[in-house]
Design a protein around this motif. Structure first.
Motif, PDB file in Angstrom:
ATOM      1  N   THR A 150       0.863  -1.181   0.000  1.00 21.39           N
ATOM      2  CA  THR A 150       0.000   0.000   0.000  1.00 21.39           C
ATOM      3  C   THR A 150       0.895   1.225   0.000  1.00 21.39           C
ATOM      4  O   THR A 150       2.124   1.116  -0.112  1.00 21.39           O
ATOM      5  CB  THR A 150      -0.921   0.016   1.238  1.00 21.39           C
ATOM      6  OG1 THR A 150      -0.118   0.220   2.420  1.00 21.39           O
ATOM      7  CG2 THR A 150      -1.695  -1.291   1.376  1.00 21.39           C
ATOM      8  N   ASN A 151       0.312   2.407   0.129  1.00 23.96           N
ATOM      9  CA  ASN A 151       1.111   3.638   0.142  1.00 23.96           C
ATOM     10  C   ASN A 151       2.070   3.694   1.318  1.00 23.96           C
ATOM     11  O   ASN A 151       3.113   4.357   1.241  1.00 23.96           O
ATOM     12  CB  ASN A 151       0.195   4.863   0.176  1.00 23.96           C
ATOM     13  CG  ASN A 151      -0.529   5.070  -1.136  1.00 23.96           C
ATOM     14  OD1 ASN A 151      -0.061   4.635  -2.189  1.00 23.96           O
ATOM     15  ND2 ASN A 151      -1.694   5.720  -1.083  1.00 23.96           N
ATOM     16  N   LYS A 152       1.750   3.018   2.415  1.00 27.61           N
ATOM     17  CA  LYS A 152       2.584   3.086   3.604  1.00 27.61           C
ATOM     18  C   LYS A 152       3.184   1.743   4.012  1.00 27.61           C
ATOM     19  O   LYS A 152       3.988   1.691   4.940  1.00 27.61           O
ATOM     20  CB  LYS A 152       1.785   3.654   4.783  1.00 27.61           C
ATOM     21  CG  LYS A 152       1.362   5.101   4.599  1.00 27.61           C
ATOM     22  CD  LYS A 152       0.675   5.629   5.841  1.00 27.61           C
ATOM     23  CE  LYS A 152       0.287   7.103   5.680  1.00 27.61           C
ATOM     24  NZ  LYS A 152      -0.379   7.634   6.892  1.00 27.61           N
ATOM     25  N   LEU A 153       2.803   0.668   3.337  1.00 25.15           N
ATOM     26  CA  LEU A 153       3.225  -0.666   3.749  1.00 25.15           C
ATOM     27  C   LEU A 153       3.960  -1.368   2.614  1.00 25.15           C
ATOM     28  O   LEU A 153       3.473  -1.446   1.493  1.00 25.15           O
ATOM     29  CB  LEU A 153       2.010  -1.498   4.168  1.00 25.15           C
ATOM     30  CG  LEU A 153       2.293  -2.926   4.644  1.00 25.15           C
ATOM     31  CD1 LEU A 153       3.103  -2.919   5.929  1.00 25.15           C
ATOM     32  CD2 LEU A 153       0.983  -3.688   4.841  1.00 25.15           C
ATOM     33  N   ASN A 154       5.170  -1.873   2.934  1.00 25.77           N
ATOM     34  CA  ASN A 154       5.992  -2.621   1.986  1.00 25.77           C
ATOM     35  C   ASN A 154       6.438  -3.937   2.598  1.00 25.77           C
ATOM     36  O   ASN A 154       6.543  -4.064   3.827  1.00 25.77           O
ATOM     37  CB  ASN A 154       7.254  -1.834   1.595  1.00 25.77           C
ATOM     38  CG  ASN A 154       6.962  -0.573   0.837  1.00 25.77           C
ATOM     39  OD1 ASN A 154       6.266   0.314   1.316  1.00 25.77           O
ATOM     40  ND2 ASN A 154       7.511  -0.461  -0.360  1.00 25.77           N
ATOM     41  N   LEU A 155       6.720  -4.895   1.732  1.00 26.25           N
ATOM     42  CA  LEU A 155       7.456  -6.080   2.163  1.00 26.25           C
ATOM     43  C   LEU A 155       8.909  -5.681   2.401  1.00 26.25           C
ATOM     44  O   LEU A 155       9.440  -4.813   1.705  1.00 26.25           O
ATOM     45  CB  LEU A 155       7.389  -7.165   1.085  1.00 26.25           C
ATOM     46  CG  LEU A 155       8.244  -8.415   1.309  1.00 26.25           C
ATOM     47  CD1 LEU A 155       7.651  -9.277   2.417  1.00 26.25           C
ATOM     48  CD2 LEU A 155       8.382  -9.224   0.017  1.00 26.25           C
ATOM     49  N   PHE A 156       9.559  -6.309   3.374  1.00 29.38           N
ATOM     50  CA  PHE A 156      10.996  -6.134   3.554  1.00 29.38           C
ATOM     51  C   PHE A 156      11.637  -7.511   3.535  1.00 29.38           C
ATOM     52  O   PHE A 156      11.358  -8.361   4.389  1.00 29.38           O
ATOM     53  CB  PHE A 156      11.332  -5.427   4.868  1.00 29.38           C
ATOM     54  CG  PHE A 156      12.807  -5.188   5.035  1.00 29.38           C
ATOM     55  CD1 PHE A 156      13.394  -4.055   4.511  1.00 29.38           C
ATOM     56  CD2 PHE A 156      13.610  -6.119   5.683  1.00 29.38           C
ATOM     57  CE1 PHE A 156      14.764  -3.839   4.636  1.00 29.38           C
ATOM     58  CE2 PHE A 156      14.966  -5.915   5.820  1.00 29.38           C
ATOM     59  CZ  PHE A 156      15.546  -4.776   5.284  1.00 29.38           C
ATOM     60  N   SER A 157      12.511  -7.751   2.556  1.00 33.28           N
ATOM     61  CA  SER A 157      13.219  -9.030   2.462  1.00 33.28           C
ATOM     62  C   SER A 157      14.670  -8.756   2.098  1.00 33.28           C
ATOM     63  O   SER A 157      14.959  -7.896   1.263  1.00 33.28           O
ATOM     64  CB  SER A 157      12.565  -9.939   1.423  1.00 33.28           C
ATOM     65  OG  SER A 157      12.547  -9.321   0.143  1.00 33.28           O
ATOM     66  N   GLN A 158      15.574  -9.498   2.722  1.00 38.90           N
ATOM     67  CA  GLN A 158      17.005  -9.283   2.484  1.00 38.90           C
ATOM     68  C   GLN A 158      17.774 -10.573   2.735  1.00 38.90           C
ATOM     69  O   GLN A 158      17.512 -11.301   3.691  1.00 38.90           O
ATOM     70  CB  GLN A 158      17.528  -8.185   3.404  1.00 38.90           C
ATOM     71  CG  GLN A 158      19.002  -7.869   3.258  1.00 38.90           C
ATOM     72  CD  GLN A 158      19.419  -6.681   4.098  1.00 38.90           C
ATOM     73  OE1 GLN A 158      19.053  -5.540   3.818  1.00 38.90           O
ATOM     74  NE2 GLN A 158      20.177  -6.936   5.153  1.00 38.90           N
TER      75      GLN A 158
END
Length: 218
Positions: A150-158
């Motif tokens: 969404t505009n404020k929510l992202n997946l974070f993967s590393q």
């Protein structure tokens, strides 16, 4: 000790030449260790104040073992600074100079780097060799993917690999893998993580550290 202090002063001066950057700080609490990690990439400014072809990489990392005593399992630290020349005709590849400060000493290195840095993903890697006698050859790889939900929510993967290959028989192999998976909300990232390490030569020692991470971009 004097050489370490001098190096830290030089690194501080270099930072003043870099464009203002978001600096992510990660705290990782695992079942065996706690770590703090500060890492960012940023281009130097040229005389006109625009982005130059010189990319600065900064990494400061420290860990504390829960089984620490006055003589064993002591805290570990590492400072890594690198400067690379990134010409557009090289398609992401660049010559790179690296300096690492570890508990056991200072290690200058030289080699080849690859970097692709985008809003949603980062791929960063190098193969470098120490310029000292009896050098190790290091392979570093980092991939980060943060697609938007969404505009404020992202997946974070590393994922991250840090490998050291000795060129002489008295040095040991060292292989590290780090995994992070979670969410990114504005400047915050949080989720689960796993750090793995294998070291040795004829016999390998294996360690793992499973836990949770919290990152904030200052």
């Amino acid at each position: 000790m004097k050489s370490k202090i001098l190096y830290l002063v030089i690194a501080t001066l270099l930072l003043k030449c870099v464009t203002v950057a978001q600096i992510p700080v990660e705290i990782f609490a695992g079942h065996n260790k706690a770590t703090m990690d500060i890492m960012f990439f940023k281009y130097f400014k040229n005389e006109e104040g625009h982005q130059s072809k010189f990319l600065f990489f900064n990494r400061n990392r420290a860990s504390i073992d829960y089984k620490m005593t006055q003589k064993t399992n002591l805290p570990q630290f590492g400072f890594t600074e690198a400067i690379s020349y990134n010409h557009e005709k090289l398609k992401g590849f660049a010559p790179v100079l690296v300096a690492s400060i570890l508990n056991r000493g200072i290690y200058p290195k030289i080699g080849i780097q690859f970097a692709k840095i985008n809003k949603d993903y980062t791929v960063f890697s190098w193969v470098v060799a120490e310029t000292l006698n009896e050098p190790n050859v290091d392979f570093f790889f980092l991939a980060r993917y943060t697609p938007k939900f969404t505009n404020k929510l992202n997946l974070f993967s590393q994922i991250e690999f840090v490998n050291a290959f000795p060129t002489v028989s008295q040095n040991i192999f060292s292989f590290t893998q780090r995994f992070r998976l979670g969410l990114k909300i504005n400047e915050f990232q949080f989720g689960t993580g796993l750090d793995l390490n294998q070291s040795g030569r004829s016999e390998m020692t294996f360690t793992e550290n499973l836990g949770g991470f919290l990152r904030y971009e200052f």
